[in-house]
Structure formats: structure tokens, C-alpha cells
Write an enzyme that holds these catalytic residues in place. Structure first.
Site, PDB file in Angstrom:
ATOM      1  CE  LYS A   1      -4.356   0.787   2.327  1.00 45.60           C
ATOM      2  NZ  LYS A   1      -4.915   0.955   3.776  1.00 45.60           N
TER       3      LYS A   1
HETATM    4  C1  E4P Z   1      -8.016   2.107   3.466  1.00 49.44           C
HETATM    5  O1  E4P Z   1      -7.415   1.147   3.219  1.00 49.44           O
HETATM    6  C2  E4P Z   1      -7.853   2.485   5.017  1.00 49.44           C
HETATM    7  O2  E4P Z   1      -7.159   1.650   5.829  1.00 49.44           O
HETATM    8  C3  E4P Z   1      -9.026   3.177   5.736  1.00 49.44           C
HETATM    9  O3  E4P Z   1     -10.302   2.675   4.881  1.00 49.44           O
HETATM   10  C4  E4P Z   1      -9.206   4.445   6.314  1.00 49.44           C
HETATM   11  O4  E4P Z   1     -10.255   4.852   6.893  1.00 49.44           O
HETATM   12  P1  E4P Z   1     -10.517   5.922   8.090  1.00 49.44           P
HETATM   13  O5  E4P Z   1     -10.796   7.067   7.069  1.00 49.44           O
HETATM   14  O6  E4P Z   1     -11.625   5.277   8.728  1.00 49.44           O
HETATM   15  O7  E4P Z   1      -9.439   6.050   8.707  1.00 49.44           O
END
Ligand code: E4P
Length: 233
Positions: A83
Site C-alpha cells: 500500500k
Molecule cells: C483504507 O485502506 C484505509 O485503511 C481506511 O479505509 C481508512 O479509513 P478511515 O478514514 O476510517 O481511517
């Protein structure tokens, strides 16, 4: 639409993987920072439990550092997807990693133009953060719709992940648009189970069946006979 779980918690993945609904997982540095234990073991365990793509995020801010961290994360488990946060260095790192056959999930994508750049760099997955868009009064459904439209029109094969999911309607909305994946926190996955008519319907079925105890005995005997004959086969 496939469902991933968005978490750094092995316990949450153990619980929800048992439902048989998960196709993958995403972690991020904030989620992993909440957990005790060795991050490598956590990532490997989540990979084993979901048996599908599991994103682990780099934290370097330069492309060389991202590539080095990405290669190391990918070596942890065959299901790891690297990622990478969206930025110029992230695009360059994505180009290098994908050329080496390492799948990338470009994260922190908030606009159709960022999604186009991510796909052009070779990202296998592009994560659009719905909840964080709604937080600043931008219609996340409209943004996801535009990303999907431009990918389909241009024959782009990068898969769109609906991320930052805050409630079941985000999932349903993304699915209706044709999003390939939603990555969903355990709290929202549990909310997706609930409907008052399901609970009251199940209670009524139980009550009515228990009003005929002989039927309960019949079903238990039928089940035992079937198990015994299956065991003999
Ligand atoms: C995506 O891969 C992220 O880990 C995640 O969806 C972030 O979400 P949040 O805005 O609730 O932190």
C-alpha cells in the site's frame, strides 16, 4: 463486489473470516499502531486468515525508501499487496514495484484525476476514501462514480477499492456503482448483519417450532441418521 476487512486486529479478522464473507484485508499504519505484537506476525496471520490480498503500507516519503520497504513487506507473505500513499514519490515507487511484479494499492485517493495517475503508474488497486470525503462535504458517491466511469470508458483495469467506509450505505452505494471491492471496518460489517425483521422473524420461527417438541425430536433423529449414513460412506 468483494468485501475486504479494514483492520490491524487479528482477533477481528478471526471473528469475521469465520462468517465466510471476506476476500481480503487492508491495514494501515494507524490501524497497526493500535495493536500489540510483532507487525510482521500480524500481517502474516491476517494473510492466512483471509486467504486473499492483504495490504501493508509503506511509510517512507521518498520513492527509493518506498520501493525498499515495499519489497520487504511483499516478502512477508504471498498475499501481501504493497500500500502506497498517493503523492509524486508514491507514483514513482508504484511504477517500479509493479514493473517488478509486485501489486500496489494506491491509497489516500480523493479525486478522479488522482485515480487516473495511480492507474497510469500501474496500481493494481486504487483506494478512494469515501468517509473522509463526506467529512469535508464532498459527495463521495459522486467521486467514486466518476472514477468508475473514467476507468470503464478508458479500459483501465485497476480495481477500485471503496475505503474509509463509515456505514453500510457506503458499501451498498459503492456496490450499486460497480466498485470491485469495499474495505470495511468490523463495526460496519457487524451493522450490515442487523435488521429488526430478521431478529423478530427468527424469534417467531423458534417459538413456533418449540411449541411442537415432537418435531424437534424428529429433526434431531433425522440429522443423526444422516450423519451416521454419511460416516458409513
Ligand atoms: C483504507 O485502506 C484505509 O485503511 C481506511 O479505509 C481508512 O479509513 P478511515 O478514514 O476510517 O481511517
Amino acid at each position: 463486489m468483494r468485501l475486504f476487512i479494514d483492520t490491524g486486529s487479528v482477533a477481528e479478522v478471526e471473528e469475521i473470516a469465520a462468517w465466510g464473507v471476506l476476500a481480503g484485508a487492508t491495514t494501515n499504519p494507524s490501524l497497526l499502531a493500535k495493536e500489540d505484537g510483532d507487525p510482521a506476525e500480524i500481517i502474516r496471520r491476517i494473510c492466512d486468515l483471509v486467504g486473499g490480498p492483504t495490504s501493508a503500507e509503506v511509510v517512507s516519503e521518498d520513492a527509493a525508501g518506498m520501493v525498499a520497504e515495499g519489497g520487504a513487506l511483499y516478502a512477508l507473505h504471498e498475499q501481501v499487496v504493497v500500500k502506497i500513499p498517493f503523492c509524486k514519490a508514491g507514483l514513482a515507487a508504484t511504477h517500479v514495484l509493479t514493473a517488478a511484479g509486485i501489486p500496489v494499492n494506491m491509497t489516500l485517493v480523493f479525486s478522479p484525476s488522482q485515480a487516473l495517475l495511480s492507474a497510469a503508474a500501474g496500481a493494481t488497486y486504487v483506494s478512494c476514501f469515501m468517509g473522509r470525503l463526506d467529512d469535508i462535504s464532498i459527495d463521495s458517491i459522486a467521486v467514486v462514480a466518476e472514477i468508475i466511469e473514467q476507468f470503464r470508458a478508458g479500459g483501465i483495469t485497476s480495481q477500485i477499492i471503496a475505503a474509509s467506509i463509515r456505514h453500510p450505505e457506503h458499501c451498498v452505494g459503492a456496490a450499486k456503482l460497480g466498485c470491485e471491492i469495499a474495505t470495511v471496518p468490523s463495526k460496519v460489517l457487524r451493522q450490515m448483519l442487523e435488521h429488526p425483521l430478521t431478529s423478530s422473524g427468527a424469534a417467531a420461527f423458534k417459538r413456533d417450532w418449540e411449541s411442537r417438541p415432537e418435531f424437534g425430536e424428529w429433526l434431531a433423529a433425522l440429522t443423526d441418521d444422516h450423519a451416521a449414513s454419511a460416516g458409513r460412506r
